[in-house]
Design a protein around this motif. Structure first.
Motif, PDB file in Angstrom:
ATOM      1  N   HIS A   3       0.850  -1.192   0.000  1.00 13.04           N
ATOM      2  CA  HIS A   3       0.000   0.000   0.000  1.00 13.04           C
ATOM      3  C   HIS A   3       0.880   1.234   0.000  1.00 13.04           C
ATOM      4  N   LEU A   4       0.606   2.156  -0.920  1.00 15.96           N
ATOM      5  CA  LEU A   4       1.434   3.351  -1.077  1.00 15.96           C
ATOM      6  C   LEU A   4       0.590   4.595  -0.862  1.00 15.96           C
ATOM      7  N   VAL A   5       1.097   5.491  -0.043  1.00 14.61           N
ATOM      8  CA  VAL A   5       0.395   6.743   0.228  1.00 14.61           C
ATOM      9  C   VAL A   5       1.337   7.904  -0.036  1.00 14.61           C
ATOM     10  N   GLU A   6       0.918   8.778  -0.922  1.00 15.23           N
ATOM     11  CA  GLU A   6       1.732   9.932  -1.288  1.00 15.23           C
ATOM     12  C   GLU A   6       1.267  11.176  -0.535  1.00 15.23           C
ATOM     13  N   THR A   7       2.211  12.026  -0.229  1.00 18.66           N
ATOM     14  CA  THR A   7       1.897  13.347   0.297  1.00 18.66           C
ATOM     15  C   THR A   7       2.835  14.348  -0.367  1.00 18.66           C
ATOM     16  N   GLY A   8       2.390  15.603  -0.382  1.00 22.24           N
ATOM     17  CA  GLY A   8       3.212  16.653  -0.958  1.00 22.24           C
ATOM     18  C   GLY A   8       2.667  17.133  -2.280  1.00 22.24           C
ATOM     19  N   GLY A   9       3.559  17.723  -3.080  1.00 23.37           N
ATOM     20  CA  GLY A   9       3.131  18.248  -4.368  1.00 23.37           C
ATOM     21  C   GLY A   9       2.341  19.533  -4.205  1.00 23.37           C
ATOM     22  N   LEU A  11       0.901  23.240  -5.656  1.00 25.54           N
ATOM     23  CA  LEU A  11       1.151  24.338  -6.577  1.00 25.54           C
ATOM     24  C   LEU A  11       2.581  24.820  -6.457  1.00 25.54           C
ATOM     25  N   GLY A  12       3.195  25.103  -7.602  1.00 25.06           N
ATOM     26  CA  GLY A  12       4.554  25.614  -7.600  1.00 25.06           C
ATOM     27  C   GLY A  12       4.719  26.633  -8.698  1.00 25.06           C
ATOM     28  N   GLN A  13       5.792  27.379  -8.615  1.00 24.65           N
ATOM     29  CA  GLN A  13       6.105  28.364  -9.641  1.00 24.65           C
ATOM     30  C   GLN A  13       7.333  27.925 -10.422  1.00 24.65           C
ATOM     31  N   ALA A  14       7.403  28.349 -11.646  1.00 29.04           N
ATOM     32  CA  ALA A  14       8.574  28.038 -12.463  1.00 29.04           C
ATOM     33  C   ALA A  14       9.831  28.515 -11.746  1.00 29.04           C
ATOM     34  N   GLY A  15      10.795  27.610 -11.687  1.00 31.83           N
ATOM     35  CA  GLY A  15      12.031  27.902 -10.976  1.00 31.83           C
ATOM     36  C   GLY A  15      12.009  27.537  -9.510  1.00 31.83           C
ATOM     37  N   GLY A  16      10.840  27.201  -9.019  1.00 33.73           N
ATOM     38  CA  GLY A  16      10.689  26.863  -7.605  1.00 33.73           C
ATOM     39  C   GLY A  16      10.892  25.391  -7.338  1.00 33.73           C
ATOM     40  N   SER A  17      10.486  24.988  -6.133  1.00 35.42           N
ATOM     41  CA  SER A  17      10.685  23.608  -5.694  1.00 35.42           C
ATOM     42  C   SER A  17       9.423  23.049  -5.055  1.00 35.42           C
ATOM     43  N   LEU A  18       9.282  21.749  -5.172  1.00 40.77           N
ATOM     44  CA  LEU A  18       8.246  21.004  -4.476  1.00 40.77           C
ATOM     45  C   LEU A  18       8.837  19.680  -4.023  1.00 40.77           C
ATOM     46  N   ARG A  19       8.174  19.058  -3.071  1.00 38.46           N
ATOM     47  CA  ARG A  19       8.689  17.804  -2.540  1.00 38.46           C
ATOM     48  C   ARG A  19       7.540  16.839  -2.297  1.00 38.46           C
ATOM     49  N   PHE A  20       7.790  15.569  -2.616  1.00 40.82           N
ATOM     50  CA  PHE A  20       6.829  14.500  -2.394  1.00 40.82           C
ATOM     51  C   PHE A  20       7.390  13.502  -1.404  1.00 40.82           C
ATOM     52  N   SER A  21       6.485  12.856  -0.698  1.00 44.21           N
ATOM     53  CA  SER A  21       6.842  11.677   0.080  1.00 44.21           C
ATOM     54  C   SER A  21       5.913  10.556  -0.321  1.00 44.21           C
ATOM     55  N   CYS A  22       6.388   9.345  -0.202  1.00 43.08           N
ATOM     56  CA  CYS A  22       5.563   8.163  -0.483  1.00 43.08           C
ATOM     57  C   CYS A  22       5.905   7.105   0.561  1.00 43.08           C
ATOM     58  N   VAL A  23       4.926   6.767   1.367  1.00 36.44           N
ATOM     59  CA  VAL A  23       5.121   5.776   2.426  1.00 36.44           C
ATOM     60  C   VAL A  23       4.564   4.441   1.969  1.00 36.44           C
ATOM     61  N   ALA A  24       5.384   3.413   2.090  1.00 35.26           N
ATOM     62  CA  ALA A  24       4.976   2.064   1.705  1.00 35.26           C
ATOM     63  C   ALA A  24       4.653   1.245   2.947  1.00 35.26           C
ATOM     64  N   SER A  25       3.589   0.467   2.869  1.00 27.08           N
ATOM     65  CA  SER A  25       3.225  -0.428   3.964  1.00 27.08           C
ATOM     66  C   SER A  25       2.760  -1.751   3.370  1.00 27.08           C
ATOM     67  N   GLY A  26       2.626  -2.748   4.241  1.00 28.17           N
ATOM     68  CA  GLY A  26       2.228  -4.072   3.776  1.00 28.17           C
ATOM     69  C   GLY A  26       3.455  -4.914   3.464  1.00 28.17           C
TER      70      GLY A  26
END
Length: 123
Positions: A3-9, A11-26
């Motif tokens: 089971h995978l659950v994503e968080t993050g992402g 809205l962002g601006q060009a040149g900016g940054s974003l970050r995701f996490s994905c937690v795996a279980s099972g």
């Protein structure tokens, strides 16, 4: 089953940054690597990056190489996607996915998928 659950992402601006996490279980031991894919409106889902759980080996699509970085925390069963120098063409729904082998870029090689998270990059 993994089971995978994503968080993050978001809205962002060009040149900016974003970050995701994905937690795996099972049954996480059944997966050797975790990948990130994205799907822009009207386009096929495409490979972004993959990281192996054991060695941390990484593979990147040419379109994100040098801008995106994937990492993992084995103790937390979590993988991360750091997105820098964002471009409007990075807009899409991002998915994390689990694969049984490392080095795979085709979405058919991935057995389990997260729910998908929208990223919108404005110019």
């Amino acid at each position: 089953q993994v089971h995978l659950v994503e968080t993050g992402g978001g809205l962002g601006q060009a040149g900016g940054s974003l970050r995701f996490s994905c937690v795996a279980s099972g049954r996480t031991l059944s997966s050797a690597a975790m990948g990130w894919f994205r799907q822009a409106p009207g386009k096929e889902r495409e490979f972004v990056t993959q990281i192996s759980w054991r060695a941390g080996s990484t593979y990147y699509a040419n379109s994100v190489k040098g801008r995106f970085t994937s990492s993992r925390d084995n103790a937390k069963n979590t993988v991360y996607l750091q997105m820098n120098s964002l471009k409007p063409e990075d807009t899409g729904v991002y998915y994390c996915a689990a694969a049984r082998q490392s080095g795979l870029r085709d979405r058919s090689d991935y057995d389990y998928w997260g729910q998908g998270t929208q990223v919108t990059v404005s110019s």
